[in-house]
Each structure stands twice: as C-alpha cells, then as structure tokens.
Design a protein around this motif. Structure first.
Motif, mmCIF file in Angstrom:
data_model
loop_
_atom_site.group_PDB
_atom_site.id
_atom_site.type_symbol
_atom_site.label_atom_id
_atom_site.label_comp_id
_atom_site.label_asym_id
_atom_site.label_seq_id
_atom_site.Cartn_x
_atom_site.Cartn_y
_atom_site.Cartn_z
ATOM 1 N N ALA A 1 -26.852 -40.483 -103.770
ATOM 2 C CA ALA A 1 -27.370 -41.847 -103.824
ATOM 3 C C ALA A 1 -28.017 -42.235 -102.501
ATOM 4 O O ALA A 1 -27.655 -41.735 -101.431
ATOM 5 C CB ALA A 1 -26.243 -42.810 -104.155
ATOM 6 N N SER A 2 -28.964 -43.146 -102.571
ATOM 7 C CA SER A 2 -29.620 -43.662 -101.373
ATOM 8 C C SER A 2 -28.687 -44.637 -100.660
ATOM 9 O O SER A 2 -27.725 -45.150 -101.240
ATOM 10 C CB SER A 2 -30.921 -44.388 -101.748
ATOM 11 N N ALA A 3 -28.968 -44.885 -99.384
ATOM 12 C CA ALA A 3 -28.172 -45.812 -98.594
ATOM 13 C C ALA A 3 -28.126 -47.183 -99.272
ATOM 14 O O ALA A 3 -29.127 -47.667 -99.771
ATOM 15 C CB ALA A 3 -28.757 -45.936 -97.191
ATOM 16 N N LYS B 1 -20.705 -40.549 -99.348
ATOM 17 C CA LYS B 1 -21.576 -41.530 -98.696
ATOM 18 C C LYS B 1 -21.457 -42.894 -99.381
ATOM 19 O O LYS B 1 -21.094 -42.985 -100.544
ATOM 20 C CB LYS B 1 -23.032 -41.045 -98.740
ATOM 21 N N ASN B 2 -21.769 -43.946 -98.642
ATOM 22 C CA ASN B 2 -21.758 -45.314 -99.173
ATOM 23 C C ASN B 2 -20.370 -45.740 -99.651
ATOM 24 O O ASN B 2 -20.233 -46.491 -100.618
ATOM 25 C CB ASN B 2 -22.769 -45.478 -100.306
ATOM 26 N N PHE B 3 -19.348 -45.253 -98.965
ATOM 27 C CA PHE B 3 -17.968 -45.566 -99.357
ATOM 28 C C PHE B 3 -17.720 -47.074 -99.413
ATOM 29 O O PHE B 3 -16.993 -47.559 -100.286
ATOM 30 C CB PHE B 3 -16.988 -44.908 -98.372
ATOM 31 N N ASP B 4 -18.335 -47.820 -98.501
ATOM 32 C CA ASP B 4 -18.109 -49.270 -98.438
ATOM 33 C C ASP B 4 -18.619 -50.016 -99.668
ATOM 34 O O ASP B 4 -18.312 -51.195 -99.855
ATOM 35 C CB ASP B 4 -18.757 -49.853 -97.171
ATOM 36 N N GLN B 5 -19.413 -49.338 -100.496
ATOM 37 C CA GLN B 5 -19.931 -49.980 -101.700
ATOM 38 C C GLN B 5 -18.929 -49.966 -102.855
ATOM 39 O O GLN B 5 -19.114 -50.644 -103.863
ATOM 40 C CB GLN B 5 -21.223 -49.277 -102.157
ATOM 41 N N PRO C 1 -21.803 -44.966 -104.500
ATOM 42 C CA PRO C 1 -21.747 -43.514 -104.291
ATOM 43 C C PRO C 1 -22.059 -42.743 -105.569
ATOM 44 O O PRO C 1 -21.596 -43.097 -106.652
ATOM 45 C CB PRO C 1 -20.299 -43.282 -103.849
ATOM 46 N N ALA C 2 -22.860 -41.700 -105.439
ATOM 47 C CA ALA C 2 -23.195 -40.818 -106.560
ATOM 48 C C ALA C 2 -23.734 -39.518 -105.978
ATOM 49 O O ALA C 2 -24.366 -39.518 -104.922
ATOM 50 C CB ALA C 2 -24.238 -41.458 -107.471
ATOM 51 N N ALA C 3 -23.471 -38.429 -106.666
ATOM 52 C CA ALA C 3 -23.985 -37.132 -106.215
ATOM 53 C C ALA C 3 -23.970 -36.165 -107.388
ATOM 54 O O ALA C 3 -23.208 -36.326 -108.339
ATOM 55 C CB ALA C 3 -23.135 -36.580 -105.066
ATOM 56 N N TYR C 4 -24.852 -35.173 -107.310
ATOM 57 C CA TYR C 4 -24.854 -34.129 -108.336
ATOM 58 C C TYR C 4 -25.212 -32.799 -107.688
ATOM 59 O O TYR C 4 -25.835 -32.741 -106.628
ATOM 60 C CB TYR C 4 -25.856 -34.444 -109.449
ATOM 61 N N GLU C 5 -24.801 -31.731 -108.333
ATOM 62 C CA GLU C 5 -25.180 -30.387 -107.911
ATOM 63 C C GLU C 5 -25.343 -29.533 -109.171
ATOM 64 O O GLU C 5 -24.509 -29.596 -110.076
ATOM 65 C CB GLU C 5 -24.135 -29.762 -106.995
ATOM 66 N N ALA C 6 -26.435 -28.793 -109.238
ATOM 67 C CA ALA C 6 -26.700 -27.934 -110.392
ATOM 68 C C ALA C 6 -27.099 -26.549 -109.908
ATOM 69 O O ALA C 6 -27.821 -26.414 -108.911
ATOM 70 C CB ALA C 6 -27.807 -28.533 -111.252
ATOM 71 N N LYS C 7 -26.603 -25.540 -110.591
ATOM 72 C CA LYS C 7 -26.956 -24.164 -110.267
ATOM 73 C C LYS C 7 -27.373 -23.441 -111.543
ATOM 74 O O LYS C 7 -26.869 -23.724 -112.630
ATOM 75 C CB LYS C 7 -25.774 -23.435 -109.609
ATOM 76 N N GLU C 8 -28.300 -22.514 -111.392
ATOM 77 C CA GLU C 8 -28.812 -21.759 -112.538
ATOM 78 C C GLU C 8 -28.952 -20.300 -112.165
ATOM 79 O O GLU C 8 -29.360 -19.970 -111.050
ATOM 80 C CB GLU C 8 -30.167 -22.334 -112.960
ATOM 81 N N VAL C 9 -28.594 -19.430 -113.090
ATOM 82 C CA VAL C 9 -28.722 -17.987 -112.901
ATOM 83 C C VAL C 9 -29.516 -17.419 -114.071
ATOM 84 O O VAL C 9 -29.104 -17.538 -115.232
ATOM 85 C CB VAL C 9 -27.344 -17.290 -112.839
ATOM 86 N N ALA C 10 -30.667 -16.820 -113.770
ATOM 87 C CA ALA C 10 -31.432 -16.079 -114.779
ATOM 88 C C ALA C 10 -31.039 -14.606 -114.637
ATOM 89 O O ALA C 10 -30.957 -14.087 -113.522
ATOM 90 C CB ALA C 10 -32.927 -16.266 -114.554
ATOM 91 N N PHE C 11 -30.791 -13.935 -115.750
ATOM 92 C CA PHE C 11 -30.247 -12.575 -115.645
ATOM 93 C C PHE C 11 -30.724 -11.663 -116.770
ATOM 94 O O PHE C 11 -31.135 -12.121 -117.840
ATOM 95 C CB PHE C 11 -28.717 -12.614 -115.650
ATOM 96 N N ILE C 12 -30.656 -10.366 -116.485
ATOM 97 C CA ILE C 12 -30.785 -9.311 -117.484
ATOM 98 C C ILE C 12 -29.549 -8.437 -117.323
ATOM 99 O O ILE C 12 -29.245 -7.979 -116.204
ATOM 100 C CB ILE C 12 -32.063 -8.472 -117.289
#
Length: 200
Positions: free
Chosen positions: A121-123, A79-83, A127-138
């Motif tokens: 990122a907002s309009a 997103k926001n490629f033109d920036q 451009p910026a983006a993030y993704e986070a994942k978490e796994v709790a386990f036994i």
C-alpha cells in the motif's frame, strides 16, 4: 515452491485462526479439463477482526468468527501500522494454481523459469501487501500409477507426485512423455476499514 517472505509468514500465522471458523475451498487433486490438459487449484480466504491494538508495542489482538483470539506483533515490514484501528478487518488470501499440458513422446529439455512480483500500500493507506510467484516448466513423466491414480514428474530441479482425478485421462499418460505447465502461488493481506454502522 513456497513463498518465503515475511508476508507469507504473517499469512501462515493468521490463516489457521480464521480457518478454524470458516473452511476454505480446497482442490485436493489435479483434474482433467480436456484431452491431455490438467488443472489444479487451492484457494483459501480468511477474515479476522481487529479486537484491540497497542500502538506502543505494535501488538494487535485479532478475533475470528467463533470469538477465538490471537495476539500478534506487527514487525517493521508492516507499513502504515498507524492506520490500523480497532474494528478493522484483516483479510488474508492464499492461492496455488497449476495448469499442465501433456506432450506425448517428450524429447524436449527439462526446464524451469521463475518469475515474481510484489507490492504494498502507498503511504497513508491501510496496510496491504501481496506477493506472487510463477514457475513455467517442462518435466519428464517418470512413473504412472493407475491404482493410486498418481503421476510422478521429474522437473529441472525437483521431482513431484500428483494425484490425477480422471482415471481415463491418466491412461493417456505414459512413462517417457512430458508435461508443460505453469505453477503459480500468491498471498495477499489487506486491512480494510470497519464496516459503517447502519443509521437508525
């Protein structure tokens, strides 16, 4: 677990080019941080320069600190490629973190709880983006190899073998014990403006 979004795909393309010029800090094994407590961290950060940009084809030529170049096509997910402008920097970060606590004797059910979050990122912004994942386990301890300094854990969905750096802590772990822990993984990409030129 691996982040499998378009964001991660972009990160995996960019990191090798940047890392060839600057090695990231990487933890190759899990270390003891206290009696029966273990932690591991893998972290990479890379910065590339936007050498040139073609708005029509959405192609960008990126350059690392050694001057090596790579051309990438920005898909519609960017997103926001033109920036984006020549001289901007593309900063990519990738982290994995593992925290575990030994449960002597076990007895609990193996389990896995997944959670995730993402954002962009907002309009009008760079451009910026993030993704986070978490796994709790036994997980169950299936095998301990003192010679190789490894422990094999069987979770609710998969079995993994980890190298433990501290041999004395490894001796505390036995087959039939369990570990409770959290595994987290995150990737982020941000375009930051070109540094301001110093006034003469």
């Amino acid at each position: 677990m691996r982040i499998s979004s378009a964001l991660a795909a972009v990160a995996l393309i960019l990191l090798p080019l940047a890392v060839s010029a600057q090695q990231p800090a990487v933890a190759e094994a899990v270390a003891a941080v206290g009696p029966g407590k273990f932690a591991g961290l893998l972290e990479a950060r890379a910065t590339l320069l936007v050498e040139s940009i073609d708005k029509a084809s959405r192609s960008i030529v990126l350059k690392n600190a050694r001057g090596e170049q790579m051309k990438v096509i920005a898909g519609d997910e960017i997103k926001n490629f033109d920036q984006i402008k020549a001289g901007d920097q593309v900063v990519t970060t990738y982290t994995q973190e593992l925290m575990m606590t030994l449960k002597k004797g076990g007895g609990a059910l193996r389990e896995r709880i997944d959670s995730s979050q993402q954002g962009s990122a907002s309009a009008g912004q760079k451009p910026a983006a993030y993704e986070a994942k978490e796994v709790a386990f036994i997980a169950d301890v299936q095998q301990v190899d003192l010679k190789k300094q490894t422990v094999t854990l069987r979770g609710a969905k998969k079995t993994v073998t980890l190298k433990i750096r501290d041999p004395e802590q490894l001796k505390l772990i036995s087959k039939g014990d369990q570990v409770e822990g959290i595994f987290s993984e995150a990737v982020a990409i941000a375009v930051v403006p070109a540094p301001a030129k110093a006034k003469k």
